[in-house]
Design an enzyme around this catalytic site. Structure first.
Site, PDB file in Angstrom:
ATOM      1  N   ARG A   1       0.731  -1.150   0.076  1.00 15.98           N
ATOM      2  CA  ARG A   1      -0.058  -0.071   0.138  1.00 15.98           C
ATOM      3  C   ARG A   1       0.749   1.180   0.154  1.00 15.98           C
ATOM      4  O   ARG A   1       1.835   1.399   0.870  1.00 15.98           O
ATOM      5  CB  ARG A   1      -0.833   0.076   1.401  1.00 15.98           C
ATOM      6  CG  ARG A   1      -1.885  -1.185   1.532  1.00 15.98           C
ATOM      7  CD  ARG A   1      -2.985  -0.935   2.605  1.00 15.98           C
ATOM      8  NE  ARG A   1      -3.453  -2.004   2.966  1.00 15.98           N
ATOM      9  CZ  ARG A   1      -4.597  -2.721   2.325  1.00 15.98           C
ATOM     10  NH1 ARG A   1      -4.981  -1.899   1.411  1.00 15.98           N
ATOM     11  NH2 ARG A   1      -5.277  -3.778   2.762  1.00 15.98           N
TER      12      ARG A   1
ATOM     13  N   ARG B   1      -6.314  -5.016  -0.739  1.00 14.93           N
ATOM     14  CA  ARG B   1      -7.946  -4.715  -0.646  1.00 14.93           C
ATOM     15  C   ARG B   1      -8.149  -3.254  -0.614  1.00 14.93           C
ATOM     16  O   ARG B   1      -7.534  -2.599   0.564  1.00 14.93           O
ATOM     17  CB  ARG B   1      -8.518  -5.414   0.280  1.00 14.93           C
ATOM     18  CG  ARG B   1     -10.036  -5.549  -0.006  1.00 14.93           C
ATOM     19  CD  ARG B   1     -10.896  -6.188   1.100  1.00 14.93           C
ATOM     20  NE  ARG B   1     -10.367  -7.511   1.333  1.00 14.93           N
ATOM     21  CZ  ARG B   1     -10.668  -8.870   0.925  1.00 14.93           C
ATOM     22  NH1 ARG B   1     -11.510  -8.800   0.027  1.00 14.93           N
ATOM     23  NH2 ARG B   1     -10.285  -9.906   1.278  1.00 14.93           N
TER      24      ARG B   1
ATOM     25  N   HIS C   1       2.624  -9.874   0.705  1.00 16.16           N
ATOM     26  CA  HIS C   1       2.242  -9.240   1.544  1.00 16.16           C
ATOM     27  C   HIS C   1       3.494  -9.008   2.458  1.00 16.16           C
ATOM     28  O   HIS C   1       3.523  -8.067   3.371  1.00 16.16           O
ATOM     29  CB  HIS C   1       1.278  -9.853   2.469  1.00 16.16           C
ATOM     30  CG  HIS C   1       0.598  -9.094   3.660  1.00 16.16           C
ATOM     31  ND1 HIS C   1       0.947  -9.377   4.916  1.00 16.16           N
ATOM     32  CD2 HIS C   1      -0.109  -8.118   3.754  1.00 16.16           C
ATOM     33  CE1 HIS C   1       0.339  -8.408   5.559  1.00 16.16           C
ATOM     34  NE2 HIS C   1      -0.326  -7.734   5.002  1.00 16.16           N
TER      35      HIS C   1
ATOM     36  N   TYR D   1       0.379   4.060  12.443  1.00 17.77           N
ATOM     37  CA  TYR D   1       0.516   2.706  12.672  1.00 17.77           C
ATOM     38  C   TYR D   1       1.863   2.250  13.490  1.00 17.77           C
ATOM     39  O   TYR D   1       3.010   3.164  12.948  1.00 17.77           O
ATOM     40  CB  TYR D   1       0.483   2.031  11.493  1.00 17.77           C
ATOM     41  CG  TYR D   1      -0.705   1.427  10.630  1.00 17.77           C
ATOM     42  CD1 TYR D   1      -1.722   2.633  10.733  1.00 17.77           C
ATOM     43  CD2 TYR D   1      -0.674   0.565   9.769  1.00 17.77           C
ATOM     44  CE1 TYR D   1      -2.901   2.338  10.146  1.00 17.77           C
ATOM     45  CE2 TYR D   1      -2.189   0.475   9.099  1.00 17.77           C
ATOM     46  CZ  TYR D   1      -3.127   1.209   9.137  1.00 17.77           C
ATOM     47  OH  TYR D   1      -4.071   1.258   8.510  1.00 17.77           O
TER      48      TYR D   1
ATOM     49  N   ARG E   1      -4.203  -7.467  18.771  1.00 18.78           N
ATOM     50  CA  ARG E   1      -5.089  -6.552  18.417  1.00 18.78           C
ATOM     51  C   ARG E   1      -6.735  -6.735  17.941  1.00 18.78           C
ATOM     52  O   ARG E   1      -7.592  -6.175  18.544  1.00 18.78           O
ATOM     53  CB  ARG E   1      -4.380  -5.274  17.323  1.00 18.78           C
ATOM     54  CG  ARG E   1      -5.207  -3.905  17.362  1.00 18.78           C
ATOM     55  CD  ARG E   1      -4.966  -3.334  16.166  1.00 18.78           C
ATOM     56  NE  ARG E   1      -5.613  -3.770  14.879  1.00 18.78           N
ATOM     57  CZ  ARG E   1      -5.062  -3.903  13.831  1.00 18.78           C
ATOM     58  NH1 ARG E   1      -3.596  -3.888  13.625  1.00 18.78           N
ATOM     59  NH2 ARG E   1      -5.613  -4.373  12.879  1.00 18.78           N
TER      60      ARG E   1
ATOM     61  N   HIS F   1       0.348  -2.625  14.945  1.00 23.32           N
ATOM     62  CA  HIS F   1       0.709  -3.144  13.787  1.00 23.32           C
ATOM     63  C   HIS F   1       1.854  -4.141  13.946  1.00 23.32           C
ATOM     64  O   HIS F   1       2.071  -4.869  12.750  1.00 23.32           O
ATOM     65  CB  HIS F   1       0.764  -2.265  12.511  1.00 23.32           C
ATOM     66  CG  HIS F   1       0.512  -2.746  11.317  1.00 23.32           C
ATOM     67  ND1 HIS F   1       1.381  -2.928  10.298  1.00 23.32           N
ATOM     68  CD2 HIS F   1      -0.739  -3.270  10.588  1.00 23.32           C
ATOM     69  CE1 HIS F   1       0.714  -3.620   9.143  1.00 23.32           C
ATOM     70  NE2 HIS F   1      -0.398  -3.632   9.531  1.00 23.32           N
TER      71      HIS F   1
END
Length: 687
Positions: A376, A406, A436, A469, A565, A593
């Site tokens: 991202r 997504r 990822h 994050y 989390r 994160h």
């Protein structure tokens, strides 16, 4: 809700666990320790999360129902049709609670001289201002759809909010219409101040105030407006058209989302029965969709952008991201990490080091190749511009960009086109697997040899999310680790080969086996009279295989501490199953994160940072990387960070079978881990 509905004997259902995570977000909106405007923003996050949940998770369960399957084994022991009903009931309860929270915040805002008014509270001076504002800014952006029995209802946009208008004519006939709330205009209109008092009206109420202007050609005797919203299935369905490129298929599939099946319909509970019936019939919404009565306003995710009004006293104090001790932004970053590894912990420390690394690689004549994974990117990305800069300067630049990230597909497609035009070699991952992992490696000519430098991260290379994050990035020149990184990039281009890695733990081929081996070592330690210890921090755990392995370790006497989390399908603290497992969840100012795996290893801890949660998708269906920490100072730093989080008794919630999100409370000195972590790094600099 009875306990049996939430879980079977071994697992908490994934969807229900996620809803309990979102309940923790809603707790932040009702926590008086959180500044007032920030509480409104948490309410927006709660709403935005719920939208994504319905687009993805609810839609997935609905697909199981529509396929005529029970799905019990995949859904933690609950039948799919029963689960849809349970979800709807939980969401209705949470929505009701969120409306009560919002009302309470509005009252507290008034005590601070901030008034959110509706169309019935507008005075004459505000009327003049709003009339001009409507004519100048709002009216040109409006899309108004006139409805009748003969006209087919056009596809309503996913997650857009609409005002449903009913006009009753003088002959008692009814005319319906829809007004789409414009997304191009700020939802909150700031009116001129009156003394010390600030006034805000939502666009929705401005439109209600201006219904007479919008529908002035109709001769009606009464008019009313109520809000509705639909959420559509966001799963990407790919065509098998071989003539289309992968980018074209992704792009077409993203466009298809706007006409995919509706999975949730939210409406103002005060809407007239005939208007509601007309809409449901027109839209073809049936009882397998989630039909949720709500309040006067939908799309409350817009509260994430609630104006600050210059009231810094109602906001969190901004922190200044700190430098990394010993690592300068003003000298060569390669020279520094050639001497030792460095760890960046965002947002406590500045993300600028990552941009600096790539900028230096782009300019350094001795750098020959640069390879990076992208998941991202920020809307305005210095990462992307640095990569383009490197390609322009003649470097061989390879970018593995994940087009299926997504809700970021379109942004990544745009950047992919831009980079490709500038000579960047694009790799679109591996068929059937999302990439990822977050990593970068460069090759630099030093003497007659090429030396590798790089970084591996738990989070996205995104300047915007790096401010909110928490993530680790390891900068290293350790050739053992970077050789494995290079092999992963080779796998992207020749994925018919399965490579072996000596140091990194990688999905989809090796993560489960490697983690099981590390857990087995802790079990063996206990059997041999030694301590067994596992400490884990991650976003989610939903893989039943991983959960079962932790149960096995617990039953063997291994002490397990987990900070999760989000989703946690594991049920801790059950005698004979998980009595040696404790789980907490921290939800606070920043989004947790970082993924950390710590194995006690009989006093010589093994520490990993990772891009992978313990979910089936991360273990089996994605390219993920877990990186060992070899530098003893960094290893100690990560373990101290974990200790700070584990000691949190302000924002930590206890996760257990009851699913009540009770705060962890004890008699010790208050520890708010995110604030304590910043102070930890501040002290390191001072020392």
């Amino acid at each position: 809700m009875i306990k049996q509905e939430i879980h079977n004997n071994s697992y908490i259902n994934r969807e229900i666990s996620w809803l309990q995570f979102n309940a923790r977000v809603l707790q932040e909106a009702s926590d008086d320790r959180v500044p007032l405007i920030e509480r409104l923003r948490f309410l927006g996050i709660f709403s935005n999360n719920l939208d994504e949940f319905f687009k993805v998770r609810y839609a997935t369960v609905k697909r199981i129902v529509d396929a005529g399957k029970g799905g019990k084994s995949e859904l933690g022991g609950i039948k799919s049709d029963e689960l849809l009903e349970i979800i709807t009931q939980i969401v209705i309860k949470q929505q009701t609670e969120s409306l009560e929270v919002l009302d309470g915040i509005h009252k507290m805002l008034e005590a601070e001289d901030i008034y959110v008014i509706d169309e019935n509270q507008i005075d004459s001076s505000q009327h003049d201002f709003l009339k001009k504002y409507f004519i100048r800014k709002v009216s040109p952006a409006l899309v108004t759809i006139i409805l009748n029995d003969l006209v087919v209802l056009p596809n309503l946009k996913d997650s857009a909010a609409y005002l449903t208008v009913k006009m009753v004519m003088h002959d008692d006939k009814k005319q319906f219409a829809l007004i789409e709330i414009p997304k191009t205009i700020n939802r909150f209109v700031e009116l001129p101040k009156q003394g010390n008092k600030s006034y805000i009206i939502m666009i929705d109420d401005l439109l209600r105030h201006c219904l007479g202007y919008i529908f002035n050609i109709f001769d009606y005797k009464s008019i009313s407006a109520h809000m509705i919203k639909i959420t559509r299935d966001a799963e990407l369905d790919f065509e098998s058209d071989l003539s289309k490129s992968f980018i074209e298929k992704i792009s077409d599939s993203v466009k298809h989302r706007q006409i995919s099946d509706p999975v949730r319909f939210v409406y103002d509970k005060t809407i007239e029965a005939d208007t509601l019936e007309f809409l449901l019939t027109k839209m073809g919404i049936d009882n397998t969709d989630s039909i949720i009565p709500g309040g006067r306003y939908h799309n409350r995710r817009d509260y994430m952008s609630f104006p600050s009004l210059g009231r810094t006293d109602l906001l969190y104090d901004k922190i200044e991201p700190l430098p990394i001790k010993g690592l300068s932004l003003e000298t060569s970053i390669f020279k520094a990490i050639d001497g030792k590894d460095y760890l960046l912990h965002a947002p406590y420390q500045t993300f600028s080091y990552i941009v600096k690394f790539l900028r230096e690689a782009a300019l350094d004549p001795q750098v020959k190749t640069l390879k990076i994974t992208i998941y991202r990117l920020a809307q305005i990305s210095h990462i992307a511009s640095s990569l383009i800069n490197a390609a322009i300067n003649g470097k061989s630049v390879t970018v593995s960009i994940e087009l299926q990230a997504r809700f970021d597909e379109q942004a990544n497609i745009a950047y992919a086109h831009q980079m490709e035009e500038e000579g960047v070699n694009l790799v679109f991952g591996v068929k059937g697997l999302k990439v990822h992992s977050k990593m970068c490696v460069i090759e630099r000519e030093e003497g007659k040899k090429l030396k590798r430098y790089g970084f591996i991260s738990t989070g996205n290379f995104n300047e915007s999310t790096a401010k909110i994050y928490t993530d680790y990035t390891l900068f290293t020149a350790d050739q053992r680790i970077l050789k494995d990184v290079s092999k992963i990039f080779n796998f992207f281009e020749t994925n018919y080969k399965i490579f072996r890695y000596k140091h990194l733990i990688t999905s989809p081929h090796y993560t489960k086996k490697a983690i099981f081996k590390l857990i087995d070592k802790e079990i063996d330690n206990v059997k041999n009279g030694k301590e067994g210890l596992i400490r884990l921090k991650m976003n989610s755990i939903s893989s039943y295989n991983m959960v079962d392995k932790l149960y096995e370790a617990s039953n063997a006497g291994v002490k397990i501490q987990m900070i999760v989390r989000g989703i946690c399908c594991l049920i801790p603290g059950i005698k004979g199953m998980s009595e040696n497992i404790e789980v907490i969840s921290i939800v606070d100012k920043f989004l947790e994160h970082t993924r950390i795996y710590i194995f006690g290893n009989d006093g010589d801890p093994k520490v990993y940072i990772s891009s992978a949660d313990w979910m089936t998708r991360n273990i089996e269906n994605r390219v993920e990387v877990s990186c060992p920490i070899y530098d003893e100072d960094i290893k100690q730093e990560i373990m101290e960070n974990f200790n700070i989080c584990w000691s949190d008794n302000v924002k930590a919630r206890i996760l257990n079978a009851a699913q009540q999100n009770e705060y962890k409370v004890n008699d010790e000195e208050p520890v708010r881990s995110q604030f304590a972590t910043y102070n930890y790094y501040l002290k390191k600099l001072q020392d």
